[in-house]
Design a protein around this motif. Sequence first.
Motif, PDB file in Angstrom:
ATOM      1  N   UNK A 205       0.812  -1.225   0.000  1.00  7.24           N
ATOM      2  CA  UNK A 205       0.000   0.000   0.000  1.00  7.24           C
ATOM      3  C   UNK A 205       0.841   1.268   0.000  1.00  7.24           C
ATOM      4  N   UNK A 206       2.168   1.128   0.071  1.00  3.98           N
ATOM      5  CA  UNK A 206       3.056   2.294   0.108  1.00  3.98           C
ATOM      6  C   UNK A 206       2.703   3.253   1.238  1.00  3.98           C
ATOM      7  N   UNK A 207       2.089   2.722   2.285  1.00  7.51           N
ATOM      8  CA  UNK A 207       1.744   3.510   3.479  1.00  7.51           C
ATOM      9  C   UNK A 207       0.877   4.730   3.154  1.00  7.51           C
ATOM     10  N   UNK A 211      -8.347   5.187  -1.175  1.00 10.90           N
ATOM     11  CA  UNK A 211      -9.789   5.421  -1.238  1.00 10.90           C
ATOM     12  C   UNK A 211     -10.515   4.090  -1.421  1.00 10.90           C
ATOM     13  N   UNK A 212     -11.389   3.777  -0.476  1.00 13.64           N
ATOM     14  CA  UNK A 212     -12.116   2.518  -0.532  1.00 13.64           C
ATOM     15  C   UNK A 212     -11.268   1.310  -0.207  1.00 13.64           C
ATOM     16  N   UNK A 213     -10.030   1.534   0.293  1.00  7.15           N
ATOM     17  CA  UNK A 213      -9.108   0.435   0.590  1.00  7.15           C
ATOM     18  C   UNK A 213      -8.437   0.619   1.931  1.00  7.15           C
ATOM     19  N   UNK A 217      -1.729   4.663   6.199  1.00  3.41           N
ATOM     20  CA  UNK A 217      -1.098   5.830   6.810  1.00  3.41           C
ATOM     21  C   UNK A 217      -1.761   6.167   8.138  1.00  3.41           C
ATOM     22  N   UNK A 218      -3.078   6.110   8.174  1.00  4.29           N
ATOM     23  CA  UNK A 218      -3.789   6.379   9.424  1.00  4.29           C
ATOM     24  C   UNK A 218      -3.418   5.361  10.489  1.00  4.29           C
ATOM     25  N   UNK A 285      -3.358   2.933  -6.387  1.00  2.00           N
ATOM     26  CA  UNK A 285      -3.290   3.589  -5.079  1.00  2.00           C
ATOM     27  C   UNK A 285      -4.124   4.863  -5.015  1.00  2.00           C
ATOM     28  N   UNK A 286      -4.223   5.581  -6.131  1.00  2.65           N
ATOM     29  CA  UNK A 286      -4.755   6.947  -6.072  1.00  2.65           C
ATOM     30  C   UNK A 286      -6.067   7.144  -6.831  1.00  2.65           C
TER      31      UNK A 286
END
Length: 374
Positions: A205-207, A211-213, A217-218, A285-286
């Motif tokens: 996930x590259x930290x 969105x929706x995944x 990071x959190x 990812x984006x």
Amino acid sequence: MGLTSKTFLVLAIVLAVVFFAATVWLWPRLSRRSASAVLGRVGLLLATQVTIFVSVGLVANNSFLFYGSWADLLGQKQDLGVVTDHAAGTLASKNIVRVGIERPDVPGASRPTVAGRIDKVVIAGRQSKIESSAYVYLPPEYFQPAFARRKFPAVVVLTGYPGVSENLLKSLGYPRTAHERVKAGRAQPMILVMLRPTVAPPRDTECVDIKGGPQTETYLAEDLPRVISESYRVGALARNWGIIGNSTGGYCALKIGLHHPGRFGASVGLSAYYKAAEDPTTGDLFHGDQSARDRADLMWTLDHMPKQPDSSFLVTTSRHGEGNYLTTRQFIAKVKSPAQVSSIVLDSGGHNFNTWRREIPSALDWLSSRLSEN
């Protein structure tokens, strides 16, 4: 047999030797041009090559612990059997459950007051809804009466992708190195929270918060420090927290430190890169959001943020052997006051555990000098 089992490794090597010997012994008999002889030659060559390939792969995996189990190799999620202590005031009431205890690889390992202790835990994120396992190293001072009322600085330690948390204990030796640096008077006692950033295996996930995944990071920047501060004697301020990682973990450490200066006061990227990877392991990812992609680009972030944070960053590279030498120099040039940047630049060193073992002692000293207990 487990993937890292010595018995399995010996069996693979024995089979490779047997098939090689059989090939040499039987080759004259299979030199005819009949279909059965041709199939025999093909079968022996294929079996020999496969067993040799498996043997070499197992030796490499046992040395570097790329994969800790068959499930890890095959990308299957392992559901941990969790022992929950329901007594009042235990870790279970704080989104963390201890599932095991390990002894540090230092003298006096059976005595926590001498060697410290390593808790294997499962941490559940309240905001991210992610649950992941980790190792928490508690230094000997944590158990000594003289430090009973003291809080300790904490450091989140991340592997690369697709590394396993055990790499941080066995191959990179973080607890042992931390113990030795304190004994040498080079660093203060610190709690280490060690895990892999692959909290949604097998996806990288590259930290980032997808969105929706997975909201990785959190989980790493908010949930993890909060749970640890509530469960162990660790402060909740930025000056109490650092983060370090290698490769993908190094990128994550720098990104989280840059994006969350109110949570982490110091960040270390060992052989880090500076822009989120996008490849088959990451997926999308984006989702077409250019602002999210820009945010995951550390160079772009440094250029466009209104004011750089009052935080410290350490980056490492080598002049020969690392592919990040030029980008690391660019990152250093872009860091402006009040942010501070330091570096470790080796003459030579590849993207591997040996290089990181040469950098970790100095990196822990650097983190210690920038973190405080209260």
